[in-house]
Design an enzyme around this catalytic site. Structure first.
Site, PDB file in Angstrom:
ATOM      1  N   CYS A 384      42.602  38.833  45.696  1.00  0.00           N
ATOM      2  CA  CYS A 384      41.834  39.921  45.076  1.00  0.00           C
ATOM      3  C   CYS A 384      42.229  40.073  43.603  1.00  0.00           C
ATOM      4  CB  CYS A 384      41.975  41.203  45.880  1.00  0.00           C
ATOM      5  SG  CYS A 384      40.569  42.292  45.656  1.00  0.00           S
ATOM      6  N   HIS A 510      40.409  39.408  51.221  1.00  0.00           N
ATOM      7  CA  HIS A 510      41.774  39.622  51.744  1.00  0.00           C
ATOM      8  C   HIS A 510      41.989  38.849  53.047  1.00  0.00           C
ATOM      9  CE1 HIS A 510      42.918  43.041  49.092  1.00  0.00           C
ATOM     10  NE2 HIS A 510      41.600  43.136  48.982  1.00  0.00           N
ATOM     11  N   GLU A 512      44.654  38.278  54.488  1.00  0.00           N
ATOM     12  CA  GLU A 512      45.764  38.867  55.259  1.00  0.00           C
ATOM     13  C   GLU A 512      45.287  39.838  56.336  1.00  0.00           C
ATOM     14  OE1 GLU A 512      44.947  39.599  52.177  1.00  0.00           O
ATOM     15  OE2 GLU A 512      45.475  41.640  51.561  1.00  0.00           O
TER      16      GLU A 512
HETATM   17  N1  GLN Z   1      41.247  46.248  41.171  1.00  0.00           N
HETATM   18  C1  GLN Z   1      40.486  45.091  41.530  1.00  0.00           C
HETATM   19  C2  GLN Z   1      39.030  45.442  41.876  1.00  0.00           C
HETATM   20  O1  GLN Z   1      38.737  46.555  42.178  1.00  0.00           O
HETATM   21  C3  GLN Z   1      41.127  44.339  42.661  1.00  0.00           C
HETATM   22  C4  GLN Z   1      41.189  45.109  43.951  1.00  0.00           C
HETATM   23  C5  GLN Z   1      42.167  44.559  44.954  1.00  0.00           C
HETATM   24  O2  GLN Z   1      43.074  43.787  44.594  1.00  0.00           O
HETATM   25  N2  GLN Z   1      42.039  44.968  46.207  1.00  0.00           N
HETATM   26  O3  GLN Z   1      38.185  44.589  41.883  1.00  0.00           O
END
Ligand code: GLN
Length: 544
Positions: A384, A510, A512
Site C-alpha cells: 500500500c 493488502h 496480509e
Molecule cells: N495513505 C495511502 C493511501 O491512502 C496508503 C494507505 C495504506 O497504506 N493503507 O492511499
C-alpha cells in the site's frame, strides 16, 4: 442440525487476556470436529468502526472482503478458521446506536421513549443473531470486548443475559475468561480476582458455564476444586490456559484441557468425533522445526506497537513455516532512516518490507530504504503506502523527477506520481470512505506475480485513497518499473515490479489480510523464499 447454538465469551479481572485467541481456538476445535462455526466480536467503544482509530490506540485495522474496517481479532478468526468474516462479525456501540437512532428518525419507534433497555439491547441481540439466522452456521461464538463491570459493557452483558434465557437451556452458554495471578512474594496463585469477577457477572444475572483461567503457572487440583466451588462451575469446566510460546499452540492446549468436550456437553451436542487437526499440526511442526532462518526488516512508523502490524507478522509466520524457515522480523522505525543511517539499518538484512501507513511522518525514511534495496538487489515487498513510496523513489532517482511525491504528502508537488483517486475528490467524511475491500486484479503474463499466484486474475483487499497516477505509466515502464497488476475495469495500477531486480514487488492492496494457517499467502511465501535465496547467494559469495 435444527438451530444455531450460541457461545458468549466474556472477560474478567483485566483486559488483554486473549479472549480472541481463546474464542478462535475453541472455534478451531469445533470446526475440526465438523461443526460449522463462526466468531463475532462486539466492541464497546463509540467509534462506528476502528477505521478512524490510530493504530497506536487499537492496533491494526483488519479489512474484510466486503470492505468492513474491523477489529484485529477478526484477523485471528480468519487465520485460525480459514473462513472469511464480514461486516456482521464486528459490531461496535457506535454502530448499534447509529442504527437505533436512524430507526428512531424514520419513526420506527413512534410514540415510544427510546431507551438502552429494550431498544439498545434488542439491537445488540439482533446483531448477535444475524449470523445464526443466516443458516450457515451450527455454532456462533460471540466475544464481548472489554471486562465485566465496565460501564460501557453493561448493555452487552444485559443483552447476553436476556439471550441466554430466551434461547433456553443448552442453546446459549457463557465462557468467562479470567486471570489467576501469581504473587511472587507469597509464591502463590490467587483465585480471589476470579471469584470477584464471577460474582460481578452473577450480579448482572449471568452464570458462567465454563471458566477459562489465564495463568503463568499450572493450576493444581486443589486450586481447580476451589475455583469450581466458589465460582459455581463444574470441576471439568475449570479450564487452564497457561502462557503459550505461540498462539498457534492454544487450540491443542484447549483440547488437552477438554474445552471442546465440555462446551459440546453444555450445548447438548454430540461429541463422538475427534477434532481433525492434521493440517494444523503439520503447520505447527514446520513452524517449530525450521531448517534455516532469514532476517527481514519491517520499515514502518508504528513499530513501537507490534499489534499495528499484526497481520503482516502472522503472514510471515505462515510463509516461514511454508518455507521451513524462521523469519526474524526486525522493526525499523522509518523516522530513523536517513542518508547517514540507511546502510547500518538495512545492509545486513535479507529482505525489506515497507509497511502501509497514512500521512507524511516517516515517508522520506521509507523512500531512502527503498532506494537502498533497489540499488543493492535486496528483496523488497512494498504494501500500500510501501508500494506508493517505491513509485516515488523510482520517479525521483531513476526518472530524475526531483520533487516527485504523493499529493497526500505534498499537494503542490510538480510530479504527482501518486494522486488522490478521482472518486475520493469530493469526499468529506473520513469514516468508511476509503477504497475498501476486495477488488479484482489482472496479472500480466511473464511477470513475477503471475508466477507467484499462478493465476491470470486475483482478488485482494484494499484500504486506500491514493493511487498510481496513470499519466506517468509509460514513462515509468520505459525506465524499467512495470505495472504488472491492473484493475480490469478501471486500469488502476495494483502492482509494480522491477524485472531487472531479483525480487522487487510493490502492491497497492493488502496481501496480509488473506494469509491463513491453511493457506499462507503466495506473495509472502515467495518473498520469504527470495530472501532466503538472497541470503544463500550472499553466504556463497563470501565463501568463494
Ligand atoms: N495513505 C495511502 C493511501 O491512502 C496508503 C494507505 C495504506 O497504506 N493503507 O492511499
Amino acid at each position: 442440525m435444527a438451530d444455531t447454538k450460541y457461545i458468549f465469551v466474556t472477560g474478567g479481572v483485566t483486559s488483554s487476556l486473549g479472549k480472541g485467541i481463546i474464542a478462535a481456538s475453541l472455534a478451531k476445535l469445533l470446526q475440526a470436529r465438523g461443526y460449522k462455526t463462526t466468531i463475532q466480536k462486539l466492541d464497546p467503544y463509540i467509534n462506528v468502526d476502528p477505521g478512524t482509530l490510530n493504530p497506536y490506540e487499537h492496533g491494526e485495522c483488519f479489512v474484510t472482503d466486503d470492505g468492513a474496517e474491523t477489529d484485529l481479532d477478526l484477523g485471528h478468526y480468519e487465520r485460525f478458521l480459514n473462513v472469511n468474516t464480514s461486516q456482521a462479525n464486528n459490531v461496535t456501540t457506535g454502530r448499534i446506536y447509529q442504527s437505533v437512532i436512524e430507526k428512531e428518525r424514520r419513526g420506527e419507534f413512534l410514540g415510544k421513549t427510546v431507551q438502552v433497555v429494550p431498544h439498545i439491547t434488542n439491537e445488540i441481540k439482533e446483531r448477535i443473531q444475524i449470523l445464526g439466522k443466516s443458516g450457515e452456521y451450527d455454532i456462533v461464538i460471540t466475544e464481548i470486548g472489554g471486562t465485566v463491570g465496565d460501564i460501557e459493557s453493561l448493555p452487552y452483558i444485559e443483552a447476553v443475559r436476556q439471550l441466554v434465557w430466551e434461547l433456553g437451556e443448552n442453546n446459549g452458554i457463557v465462557i468467562h475468561l479470567t486471570l489467576v495471578p501469581f504473587l511472587s512474594a507469597a509464591g502463590e496463585l490467587k483465585t480471589k480476582p476470579t471469584q470477584h469477577s464471577v460474582k460481578t457477572l452473577m450480579e448482572s444475572g449471568i452464570k458462567a458455564d465454563i471458566l477459562v483461567c489465564r495463568t503463568e503457572h499450572e493450576l493444581s487440583e486443589d486450586l481447580r476444586d476451589k475455583l469450581a466451588l466458589f465460582c459455581n462451575v463444574k470441576r471439568e469446566a475449570v479450564i487452564q490456559s497457561i502462557d503459550a510460546s505461540t498462539i498457534y499452540d492454544v487450540p491443542n492446549m484447549m483440547y488437552d484441557e477438554g474445552l471442546d468436550t465440555v462446551t459440546l456437553k453444555k450445548l447438548a451436542l454430540p461429541d463422538d468425533t475427534q477434532p481433525d487437526l492434521t493440517q494444523w499440526n503439520a503447520f505447527l511442526s514446520r513452524h517449530k522445526n525450521p531448517k534455516n532462518e532469514v532476517r527481514i526488516g519491517l520499515v514502518g512508523k508504528y513499530v513501537e506497537l507490534q499489534d499495528s502490524y499484526k497481520s503482516i507478522l502472522e503472514s510471515f509466520i505462515h510463509a516461514g513455516a511454508e518455507n521451513e524457515v524462521k523469519v526474524h522480523v526486525e522493526f525499523i522505525h522509518s523516522e530513523h532512516i536517513d542518508e547517514k543511517t540507511v546502510t547500518e539499518n538495512i545492509a545486513g538484512l535479507d529482505g525489506i518490507l515497507v509497511a502501509p501507513g497514512f500521512g507524511e511522518r516517516g515517508v522520506e525514511g521509507k523512500i531512502k530504504a527503498i532506494q537502498y534495496v533497489r540499488e543493492h538487489n535486496i528483496p523488497f515487498l512494498g504494501i500500500c503506502l510501501g508500494m506508493q513510496m517505491a513509485v516515488i523513489e523510482f520517479a525521483r532517482n531513476v526518472l530524475g523527477l526531483e520533487h516527485a511525491n504523493s499529493t497526500e504528502m505534498n499537494s503542490q508537488t510538480p510530479h504527482p506520481v501518486i494522486d488522490l483517486m478521482e472518486e475520493q475528490k469530493n469526499i468529506t467524511h473520513m469514516g468508511g470512505t476509503m477504497r475498501l475491500g476486495a477488488w479484482k486484479c489482472n496479472l500480466k503474463e511473464d511477470s513475477q506475480v503471475r508466477k507467484v499466484y499462478d493465476s491470470e486474475q486475483i482478488s485482494e483487499r484494499h484500504r486506500h485513497r491514493y493511487e498510481f497516477n496513470n499519466q506517468y505509466k509509460t514513462q515509468v515502464e520505459e525506465a524499467g518499473m512495470i505495472c504488472t497488476g491492473l484493475n480490469p475495469d478501471t486500469g488502476l495500477v495494483e502492482i509494480v515490479e522491477i524485472p531487472e531486480h531479483p525480487w522487487f514487488v510493490g502492491v497497492q492492496y493488502h496481501p496480509e489480510y488473506k494469509s491463513t494457517v491453511a493457506s499462507p499467502h503466495p506473495l509472502f511465501v515467495a518473498f520469504v523464499k527470495a530472501s532466503l535465496q538472497y541470503k544463500t547467494n550472499k553466504t556463497n559469495a563470501t565463501l568463494a
